[in-house]
Design a protein around this motif. Structure first.
Motif, PDB file in Angstrom:
ATOM      1  N   LYS A   9      64.051  25.815  -3.652  1.00  0.00           N
ATOM      2  CA  LYS A   9      63.123  25.345  -2.631  1.00  0.00           C
ATOM      3  C   LYS A   9      61.940  26.284  -2.547  1.00  0.00           C
ATOM      4  N   ALA A  10      60.875  25.817  -1.920  1.00  0.00           N
ATOM      5  CA  ALA A  10      59.655  26.604  -1.784  1.00  0.00           C
ATOM      6  C   ALA A  10      59.876  27.778  -0.840  1.00  0.00           C
ATOM      7  N   THR A  11      59.122  28.823  -1.061  1.00  0.00           N
ATOM      8  CA  THR A  11      59.178  29.952  -0.138  1.00  0.00           C
ATOM      9  C   THR A  11      58.394  29.581   1.119  1.00  0.00           C
ATOM     10  N   PRO A  12      58.723  30.156   2.262  1.00  0.00           N
ATOM     11  CA  PRO A  12      57.991  29.842   3.500  1.00  0.00           C
ATOM     12  C   PRO A  12      56.505  30.198   3.360  1.00  0.00           C
ATOM     13  N   PRO A  13      55.631  29.439   3.998  1.00  0.00           N
ATOM     14  CA  PRO A  13      54.192  29.728   3.889  1.00  0.00           C
ATOM     15  C   PRO A  13      53.848  31.073   4.525  1.00  0.00           C
ATOM     16  N   ASN A  14      52.814  31.700   3.982  1.00  0.00           N
ATOM     17  CA  ASN A  14      52.324  32.963   4.520  1.00  0.00           C
ATOM     18  C   ASN A  14      51.001  32.763   5.254  1.00  0.00           C
ATOM     19  N   PHE A  15      50.810  31.574   5.837  1.00  0.00           N
ATOM     20  CA  PHE A  15      49.569  31.224   6.518  1.00  0.00           C
ATOM     21  C   PHE A  15      49.901  30.348   7.718  1.00  0.00           C
ATOM     22  N   SER A  16      48.954  30.254   8.645  1.00  0.00           N
ATOM     23  CA  SER A  16      49.136  29.412   9.835  1.00  0.00           C
ATOM     24  C   SER A  16      48.670  27.994   9.542  1.00  0.00           C
ATOM     25  N   ALA A  17      49.006  27.067  10.427  1.00  0.00           N
ATOM     26  CA  ALA A  17      48.544  25.680  10.288  1.00  0.00           C
ATOM     27  C   ALA A  17      47.024  25.625  10.333  1.00  0.00           C
ATOM     28  N   ALA A  18      46.409  26.451  11.186  1.00  0.00           N
ATOM     29  CA  ALA A  18      44.941  26.475  11.278  1.00  0.00           C
ATOM     30  C   ALA A  18      44.319  26.971   9.970  1.00  0.00           C
ATOM     31  N   GLU A  19      44.922  27.993   9.366  1.00  0.00           N
ATOM     32  CA  GLU A  19      44.416  28.492   8.087  1.00  0.00           C
ATOM     33  C   GLU A  19      44.561  27.436   6.993  1.00  0.00           C
ATOM     34  N   PHE A  20      45.678  26.714   7.007  1.00  0.00           N
ATOM     35  CA  PHE A  20      45.897  25.652   6.023  1.00  0.00           C
ATOM     36  C   PHE A  20      44.844  24.558   6.175  1.00  0.00           C
ATOM     37  N   ARG A  21      44.604  24.131   7.422  1.00  0.00           N
ATOM     38  CA  ARG A  21      43.586  23.099   7.687  1.00  0.00           C
ATOM     39  C   ARG A  21      42.208  23.562   7.216  1.00  0.00           C
ATOM     40  N   SER A  22      41.868  24.822   7.501  1.00  0.00           N
ATOM     41  CA  SER A  22      40.565  25.352   7.077  1.00  0.00           C
ATOM     42  C   SER A  22      40.444  25.398   5.555  1.00  0.00           C
ATOM     43  N   ALA A  23      41.511  25.797   4.895  1.00  0.00           N
ATOM     44  CA  ALA A  23      41.487  25.833   3.430  1.00  0.00           C
ATOM     45  C   ALA A  23      41.333  24.426   2.858  1.00  0.00           C
ATOM     46  N   LEU A  24      42.058  23.459   3.418  1.00  0.00           N
ATOM     47  CA  LEU A  24      41.923  22.072   2.964  1.00  0.00           C
ATOM     48  C   LEU A  24      40.509  21.555   3.175  1.00  0.00           C
ATOM     49  N   GLY A  25      39.870  21.994   4.259  1.00  0.00           N
ATOM     50  CA  GLY A  25      38.510  21.576   4.562  1.00  0.00           C
ATOM     51  C   GLY A  25      37.487  22.019   3.536  1.00  0.00           C
ATOM     52  N   MET A  26      37.846  22.944   2.659  1.00  0.00           N
ATOM     53  CA  MET A  26      36.935  23.397   1.608  1.00  0.00           C
ATOM     54  C   MET A  26      36.852  22.402   0.455  1.00  0.00           C
ATOM     55  N   PHE A  27      37.743  21.423   0.460  1.00  0.00           N
ATOM     56  CA  PHE A  27      37.687  20.374  -0.557  1.00  0.00           C
ATOM     57  C   PHE A  27      36.851  19.219  -0.002  1.00  0.00           C
ATOM     58  N   ALA A  28      35.684  19.006  -0.568  1.00  0.00           N
ATOM     59  CA  ALA A  28      34.822  17.914  -0.115  1.00  0.00           C
ATOM     60  C   ALA A  28      35.426  16.582  -0.521  1.00  0.00           C
ATOM     61  N   THR A  29      35.396  15.621   0.384  1.00  0.00           N
ATOM     62  CA  THR A  29      35.948  14.300   0.097  1.00  0.00           C
ATOM     63  C   THR A  29      34.952  13.221   0.494  1.00  0.00           C
ATOM     64  N   GLY A  30      35.205  12.044   0.010  1.00  0.00           N
ATOM     65  CA  GLY A  30      34.520  10.879   0.532  1.00  0.00           C
ATOM     66  C   GLY A  30      35.197  10.471   1.829  1.00  0.00           C
ATOM     67  N   VAL A  31      34.590   9.536   2.532  1.00  0.00           N
ATOM     68  CA  VAL A  31      35.148   9.062   3.797  1.00  0.00           C
ATOM     69  C   VAL A  31      35.423   7.569   3.664  1.00  0.00           C
ATOM     70  N   THR A  32      36.652   7.175   4.024  1.00  0.00           N
ATOM     71  CA  THR A  32      37.039   5.773   3.935  1.00  0.00           C
ATOM     72  C   THR A  32      37.484   5.271   5.297  1.00  0.00           C
ATOM     73  N   ILE A  33      37.452   3.970   5.432  1.00  0.00           N
ATOM     74  CA  ILE A  33      38.131   3.291   6.538  1.00  0.00           C
ATOM     75  C   ILE A  33      39.113   2.330   5.893  1.00  0.00           C
ATOM     76  N   VAL A  34      40.385   2.526   6.223  1.00  0.00           N
ATOM     77  CA  VAL A  34      41.438   1.663   5.695  1.00  0.00           C
ATOM     78  C   VAL A  34      41.684   0.583   6.737  1.00  0.00           C
ATOM     79  N   THR A  35      41.685  -0.677   6.312  1.00  0.00           N
ATOM     80  CA  THR A  35      41.815  -1.811   7.225  1.00  0.00           C
ATOM     81  C   THR A  35      42.928  -2.751   6.783  1.00  0.00           C
ATOM     82  N   ALA A  36      43.445  -3.489   7.739  1.00  0.00           N
ATOM     83  CA  ALA A  36      44.483  -4.491   7.470  1.00  0.00           C
ATOM     84  C   ALA A  36      44.524  -5.428   8.669  1.00  0.00           C
ATOM     85  N   LEU A  37      45.465  -6.353   8.627  1.00  0.00           N
ATOM     86  CA  LEU A  37      45.738  -7.212   9.780  1.00  0.00           C
ATOM     87  C   LEU A  37      47.114  -6.859  10.315  1.00  0.00           C
ATOM     88  N   SER A  38      47.236  -6.843  11.640  1.00  0.00           N
ATOM     89  CA  SER A  38      48.544  -6.631  12.257  1.00  0.00           C
ATOM     90  C   SER A  38      49.368  -7.908  12.094  1.00  0.00           C
TER      91      SER A  38
END
Length: 172
Positions: A9-38
């Motif tokens: 199994k993976a070793t426990p992370p050495n970072f906080s959730a906030a640090e993980f979110r900030s690191a992920l934010g360094m990856f530029a992405t496009g923006v989508t809206i996913v749609t469907a019908l209920s």
């Protein structure tokens, strides 16, 4: 000597959730809206930047949704959904579909696509997907869609997201 054995199994992370979110934010992405019908035929949709291609043959794409999302049941049970890639001038629409407790489709122009999934006007690309499979991982569900139809606007600029902010495309 190299070992082919994988750790159990993976070793426990050495970072906080906030640090993980900030690191992920360094990856530029496009923006989508996913749609469907209920199940009742009501349009549903949400802003997502967790979109990626999977396969050319067959044509497959993926996106993910938090297990806690109110629309999880509708997206899981529906036969089709659409992934609408937003244009650079649709920042307000991205914010509208990211909001809570409001009619996300208020004032939004769309036409029905495969399975009735709303295709948003002004999107730079649209993928009409059969809801092929789902994978539960962590606190999200990964949806894999088999693309039945796609359209795109030649030369249009997509809306981008990076570091918690919206951007427009600028060629280097």
């Amino acid at each position: 000597m190299l070992s082919n054995a994988s750790p159990e199994k993976a070793t426990p992370p050495n970072f906080s959730a906030a640090e993980f979110r900030s690191a992920l934010g360094m990856f530029a992405t496009g923006v989508t809206i996913v749609t469907a019908l209920s199940e009742t035929g009501t349009p549903i949709g949400l802003t997502a930047n967790s979109f990626n291609s999977v396969s050319m043959s067959p044509p497959l794409v993926l996106w993910s949704l938090a297990r806690s999302a109110g629309s999880m049941a509708a997206f899981s049970a529906g036969s089709h959904y659409a992934i609408n890639i937003l244009s650079a001038d649709q920042q307000d629409l991205a914010k509208q579909f990211a909001g809570k407790g409001l009619d996300r489709f208020a004032g939004v122009a769309f036409t029905p696509g495969a399975g009735g999934a709303p295709l948003l006007e002004g999107a730079v690309a649209r993928f009409e997907c059969f809801n092929r499979s789902r994978y539960e991982e962590g606190d999200h569900v990964i949806f894999v869609g088999e693309v039945e139809r796609c359209t795109y606007a030649q030369g249009a600029s997509p809306l981008l997201f990076h570091g918690g902010k919206f951007y427009a495309e600028h060629p280097l």
